[in-house]
Design a protein around this motif. Structure first.
Motif, PDB file in Angstrom:
ATOM      1  N   THR A  25      33.379 146.224  10.433  1.00 23.00           N
ATOM      2  CA  THR A  25      33.592 146.157  11.871  1.00 23.00           C
ATOM      3  C   THR A  25      32.239 146.195  12.586  1.00 23.00           C
ATOM      4  O   THR A  25      31.195 146.483  11.986  1.00 23.00           O
ATOM      5  CB  THR A  25      34.435 147.337  12.362  1.00 23.00           C
ATOM      6  N   HIS A  26      32.265 145.897  13.886  1.00 22.54           N
ATOM      7  CA  HIS A  26      31.031 145.957  14.670  1.00 22.54           C
ATOM      8  C   HIS A  26      30.411 147.358  14.590  1.00 22.54           C
ATOM      9  O   HIS A  26      29.185 147.488  14.456  1.00 22.54           O
ATOM     10  CB  HIS A  26      31.330 145.604  16.138  1.00 22.54           C
ATOM     11  N   GLN A  27      31.246 148.368  14.679  1.00 20.80           N
ATOM     12  CA  GLN A  27      30.732 149.737  14.654  1.00 20.80           C
ATOM     13  C   GLN A  27      30.169 150.095  13.291  1.00 20.80           C
ATOM     14  O   GLN A  27      29.126 150.767  13.192  1.00 20.80           O
ATOM     15  CB  GLN A  27      31.835 150.722  15.040  1.00 20.80           C
ATOM     16  N   GLU A  28      30.832 149.639  12.211  1.00 22.54           N
ATOM     17  CA  GLU A  28      30.335 149.931  10.864  1.00 22.54           C
ATOM     18  C   GLU A  28      28.978 149.274  10.636  1.00 22.54           C
ATOM     19  O   GLU A  28      28.083 149.854  10.015  1.00 22.54           O
ATOM     20  CB  GLU A  28      31.353 149.453   9.825  1.00 22.54           C
ATOM     21  N   ILE A  29      28.812 148.054  11.119  1.00 21.97           N
ATOM     22  CA  ILE A  29      27.522 147.370  10.986  1.00 21.97           C
ATOM     23  C   ILE A  29      26.463 148.098  11.816  1.00 21.97           C
ATOM     24  O   ILE A  29      25.316 148.272  11.384  1.00 21.97           O
ATOM     25  CB  ILE A  29      27.643 145.901  11.439  1.00 21.97           C
ATOM     26  N   ALA A  30      26.856 148.520  13.000  1.00 25.60           N
ATOM     27  CA  ALA A  30      25.923 149.247  13.863  1.00 25.60           C
ATOM     28  C   ALA A  30      25.431 150.517  13.180  1.00 25.60           C
ATOM     29  O   ALA A  30      24.220 150.817  13.175  1.00 25.60           O
ATOM     30  CB  ALA A  30      26.601 149.582  15.192  1.00 25.60           C
ATOM     31  N   ASP A  31      26.354 151.281  12.583  1.00 18.06           N
ATOM     32  CA  ASP A  31      25.981 152.518  11.900  1.00 18.06           C
ATOM     33  C   ASP A  31      25.097 152.223  10.695  1.00 18.06           C
ATOM     34  O   ASP A  31      24.126 152.944  10.423  1.00 18.06           O
ATOM     35  CB  ASP A  31      27.241 153.266  11.455  1.00 18.06           C
ATOM     36  N   LEU A  32      25.421 151.178   9.952  1.00 18.92           N
ATOM     37  CA  LEU A  32      24.681 150.834   8.746  1.00 18.92           C
ATOM     38  C   LEU A  32      23.256 150.375   9.063  1.00 18.92           C
ATOM     39  O   LEU A  32      22.305 150.711   8.344  1.00 18.92           O
ATOM     40  CB  LEU A  32      25.421 149.730   7.975  1.00 18.92           C
ATOM     41  N   CYS A  33      23.114 149.624  10.143  1.00 17.96           N
ATOM     42  CA  CYS A  33      21.828 148.996  10.450  1.00 17.96           C
ATOM     43  C   CYS A  33      21.033 149.715  11.539  1.00 17.96           C
ATOM     44  O   CYS A  33      19.931 149.276  11.898  1.00 17.96           O
ATOM     45  CB  CYS A  33      22.047 147.547  10.873  1.00 17.96           C
ATOM     46  N   GLY A  34      21.578 150.809  12.060  1.00 21.38           N
ATOM     47  CA  GLY A  34      20.866 151.538  13.091  1.00 21.38           C
ATOM     48  C   GLY A  34      20.793 150.806  14.413  1.00 21.38           C
ATOM     49  O   GLY A  34      19.775 150.848  15.108  1.00 21.38           O
ATOM     50  N   LEU A  35      21.882 150.121  14.746  1.00 27.36           N
ATOM     51  CA  LEU A  35      21.957 149.360  15.988  1.00 27.36           C
ATOM     52  C   LEU A  35      23.053 149.915  16.873  1.00 27.36           C
ATOM     53  O   LEU A  35      23.899 150.686  16.423  1.00 27.36           O
ATOM     54  CB  LEU A  35      22.257 147.878  15.706  1.00 27.36           C
ATOM     55  N   SER A  36      23.080 149.485  18.103  1.00 31.81           N
ATOM     56  CA  SER A  36      24.222 149.796  18.960  1.00 31.81           C
ATOM     57  C   SER A  36      25.322 148.768  18.700  1.00 31.81           C
ATOM     58  O   SER A  36      25.052 147.658  18.230  1.00 31.81           O
ATOM     59  CB  SER A  36      23.815 149.740  20.434  1.00 31.81           C
ATOM     60  N   ARG A  37      26.559 149.140  18.990  1.00 31.80           N
ATOM     61  CA  ARG A  37      27.679 148.211  18.763  1.00 31.80           C
ATOM     62  C   ARG A  37      27.525 146.974  19.655  1.00 31.80           C
ATOM     63  O   ARG A  37      27.831 145.859  19.215  1.00 31.80           O
ATOM     64  CB  ARG A  37      29.006 148.915  19.066  1.00 31.80           C
ATOM     65  N   LYS A  39      24.749 145.625  20.588  1.00 34.43           N
ATOM     66  CA  LYS A  39      23.704 144.801  19.984  1.00 34.43           C
ATOM     67  C   LYS A  39      24.274 143.957  18.848  1.00 34.43           C
ATOM     68  O   LYS A  39      23.945 142.776  18.703  1.00 34.43           O
ATOM     69  CB  LYS A  39      22.577 145.688  19.468  1.00 34.43           C
ATOM     70  N   VAL A  40      25.147 144.554  18.047  1.00 34.83           N
ATOM     71  CA  VAL A  40      25.779 143.809  16.954  1.00 34.83           C
ATOM     72  C   VAL A  40      26.596 142.647  17.501  1.00 34.83           C
ATOM     73  O   VAL A  40      26.559 141.534  16.981  1.00 34.83           O
ATOM     74  CB  VAL A  40      26.670 144.744  16.103  1.00 34.83           C
ATOM     75  N   THR A  41      27.340 142.904  18.552  1.00 33.78           N
ATOM     76  CA  THR A  41      28.145 141.847  19.176  1.00 33.78           C
ATOM     77  C   THR A  41      27.262 140.695  19.631  1.00 33.78           C
ATOM     78  O   THR A  41      27.579 139.516  19.423  1.00 33.78           O
ATOM     79  CB  THR A  41      28.929 142.411  20.380  1.00 33.78           C
ATOM     80  N   ARG A  42      26.124 141.038  20.242  1.00 32.59           N
ATOM     81  CA  ARG A  42      25.209 140.004  20.716  1.00 32.59           C
ATOM     82  C   ARG A  42      24.580 139.228  19.564  1.00 32.59           C
ATOM     83  O   ARG A  42      24.398 138.007  19.640  1.00 32.59           O
ATOM     84  CB  ARG A  42      24.122 140.636  21.583  1.00 32.59           C
ATOM     85  N   LEU A  43      24.248 139.912  18.491  1.00 33.71           N
ATOM     86  CA  LEU A  43      23.648 139.238  17.338  1.00 33.71           C
ATOM     87  C   LEU A  43      24.642 138.290  16.680  1.00 33.71           C
ATOM     88  O   LEU A  43      24.279 137.187  16.231  1.00 33.71           O
ATOM     89  CB  LEU A  43      23.148 140.268  16.328  1.00 33.71           C
ATOM     90  N   LEU A  44      25.907 138.682  16.604  1.00 31.40           N
ATOM     91  CA  LEU A  44      26.930 137.799  16.033  1.00 31.40           C
ATOM     92  C   LEU A  44      27.116 136.560  16.898  1.00 31.40           C
ATOM     93  O   LEU A  44      27.293 135.447  16.388  1.00 31.40           O
ATOM     94  CB  LEU A  44      28.258 138.554  15.889  1.00 31.40           C
ATOM     95  N   ALA A  45      27.063 136.733  18.207  1.00 25.81           N
ATOM     96  CA  ALA A  45      27.161 135.590  19.117  1.00 25.81           C
ATOM     97  C   ALA A  45      25.964 134.666  18.941  1.00 25.81           C
ATOM     98  O   ALA A  45      26.094 133.435  18.947  1.00 25.81           O
ATOM     99  CB  ALA A  45      27.259 136.077  20.560  1.00 25.81           C
ATOM    100  N   GLU A  46      24.782 135.246  18.734  1.00 24.48           N
ATOM    101  CA  GLU A  46      23.576 134.457  18.524  1.00 24.48           C
ATOM    102  C   GLU A  46      23.646 133.694  17.208  1.00 24.48           C
ATOM    103  O   GLU A  46      23.200 132.540  17.119  1.00 24.48           O
ATOM    104  CB  GLU A  46      22.348 135.372  18.537  1.00 24.48           C
ATOM    105  N   ALA A  47      24.225 134.319  16.183  1.00 24.04           N
ATOM    106  CA  ALA A  47      24.369 133.654  14.883  1.00 24.04           C
ATOM    107  C   ALA A  47      25.240 132.410  15.005  1.00 24.04           C
ATOM    108  O   ALA A  47      24.994 131.388  14.360  1.00 24.04           O
ATOM    109  CB  ALA A  47      24.969 134.626  13.862  1.00 24.04           C
ATOM    110  N   ARG A  48      26.262 132.472  15.838  1.00 22.09           N
ATOM    111  CA  ARG A  48      27.106 131.303  16.072  1.00 22.09           C
ATOM    112  C   ARG A  48      26.349 130.251  16.884  1.00 22.09           C
ATOM    113  O   ARG A  48      26.429 129.058  16.606  1.00 22.09           O
ATOM    114  CB  ARG A  48      28.387 131.698  16.798  1.00 22.09           C
ATOM    115  N   ARG A  49      25.595 130.697  17.875  1.00 28.66           N
ATOM    116  CA  ARG A  49      24.890 129.754  18.749  1.00 28.66           C
ATOM    117  C   ARG A  49      23.866 128.922  17.990  1.00 28.66           C
ATOM    118  O   ARG A  49      23.737 127.712  18.212  1.00 28.66           O
ATOM    119  CB  ARG A  49      24.203 130.505  19.886  1.00 28.66           C
TER     120      ARG A  49
END
Length: 323
Positions: A25-37, A39-49
């Motif tokens: 999940t977004h939160q699990e990735i955030a916890d794993l990578c030391g990011l905010s949730r 930020k994860v959402t924005r990075l996933l959107a950027e990966a699609r873009r």
């Protein structure tokens, strides 16, 4: 500060794989990578873009069936395809290109020849087309090309982009969009290579073209005209153009030097192509679209919700013009 193992930010590919391949999940990735949730959402959107992530939806469901049906009743259309409206131009073109690509796919059969018109809207389509190499498709330009920075100004590049997307083969029209003068245009038209490509375009099974207006930013051709030339076109009653050919409120060709200098199919030749797909959106294109559909210049329409609603509001009654 967002950090992972001393880095400011983990690679987009890592975030995308964790989410799409491993189901975090977004939160699990955030916890794993030391990011905010967020930020994860924005990075996933950027990966699609940027194309790291591509999503394919396996469905033939139309988005706005009611509007498409209403357009088919109000105008003499074989089909209408409608996508969402966006205020942002980049998002609007992306969406229009996706809808148009889906539309084109329904008309492709073994050996189909597709003629493509020079247009920014048409240039947005190839990135959404699906491969169809087994169909042996041919892609041919409807006009010559403009010079200068590309920006969808090269018919040859556009044909190549379509052919690469579907796995077909492209034909080249070795001529300018507008010749320097009428005499030069005649010389270009007498060139055997130009004649061969134009004959192939005239015998196409499907054409797809943008519908331009007569404002200064109304299309590729308008943008290449001088103020004097554009004023003359308007004075002679032009309401828009398709594949470089200006037409009036009756769908007739607007005669004059610009028309004589253009290297491409004329309106009668365009009308002879069985499937004529017009792709356009925006309030400035509505008058031209209304005429193009009513007068049979196109018989398949791809547009957005706002433009469709505007067309329906101005449609007086159904017509029985054959399509």
């Amino acid at each position: 500060m967002d950090r992972t193992n001393g880095q400011k930010q983990p690679p987009l590919g890592k975030i995308a794989r964790l989410y799409y391949e491993h189901g975090l999940t977004h939160q699990e990735i955030a916890d794993l990578c030391g990011l905010s949730r967020i930020k994860v959402t924005r990075l996933l959107a950027e990966a699609r873009r940027v194309g790291i992530v591509e999503i394919t939806v396996h469905s033939d469901d139309h988005l706005f069936v009611g509007l498409e049906s209403a357009l088919g009743q109000a105008y003499p259309l074989r089909q209408a395809w409608v996508g969402p409206t966006f205020a942002d131009e980049a998002r609007a073109l992306h969406s229009l290109g996706a809808v148009a690509a889906e539309c084109i796919g329904t008309f492709l059969e073994e050996g189909t020849t597709v003629a493509v018109g020079l247009s920014g809207s048409v240039a947005a389509i190839p990135g959404h087309l699906r491969p169809a190499a087994a169909l042996n498709l041919g892609i041919v330009p409807l006009t010559g090309s403009r010079g200068g920075i590309s920006r969808a100004a090269s018919s040859h590049e556009l044909a190549l982009a379509f052919a690469a997307a579907v796995g077909g083969h492209a034909y080249h029209l070795p001529a300018p969009l507008l010749a320097r003068n009428v005499e030069a245009a005649q010389v270009w038209r007498e060139d055997p290579a130009v004649q061969e490509t134009l004959e192939r375009a005239a015998s196409a099974d499907v054409l797809i073209a943008g519908i331009g207006g007569t404002d200064t930013d109304g299309g590729v051709l308008v943008q290449g005209l001088s103020p004097t030339e554009l004023a003359g076109i308007r004075e002679r009653g032009a309401v828009g153009d398709i594949a470089g050919r200006f037409f009036d409120a009756n769908g007739a060709a607007v005669a004059g030097e610009v028309d004589e200098r253009l290297i491409g199919l004329d309106l009668d030749q365009l009308r002879s192509v069985p499937v004529r797909i017009g792709v356009a959106r925006g309030a400035d294109k509505r008058p031209a679209l209304d005429v193009a559909v009513r007068q049979g210049l196109i018989n398949v329409l791809v547009t957005d919700v706002s433009t469709a609603e505007g067309l329906l509001a101005s449609a007086d009654a159904p017509t029985d013009r054959p399509v």
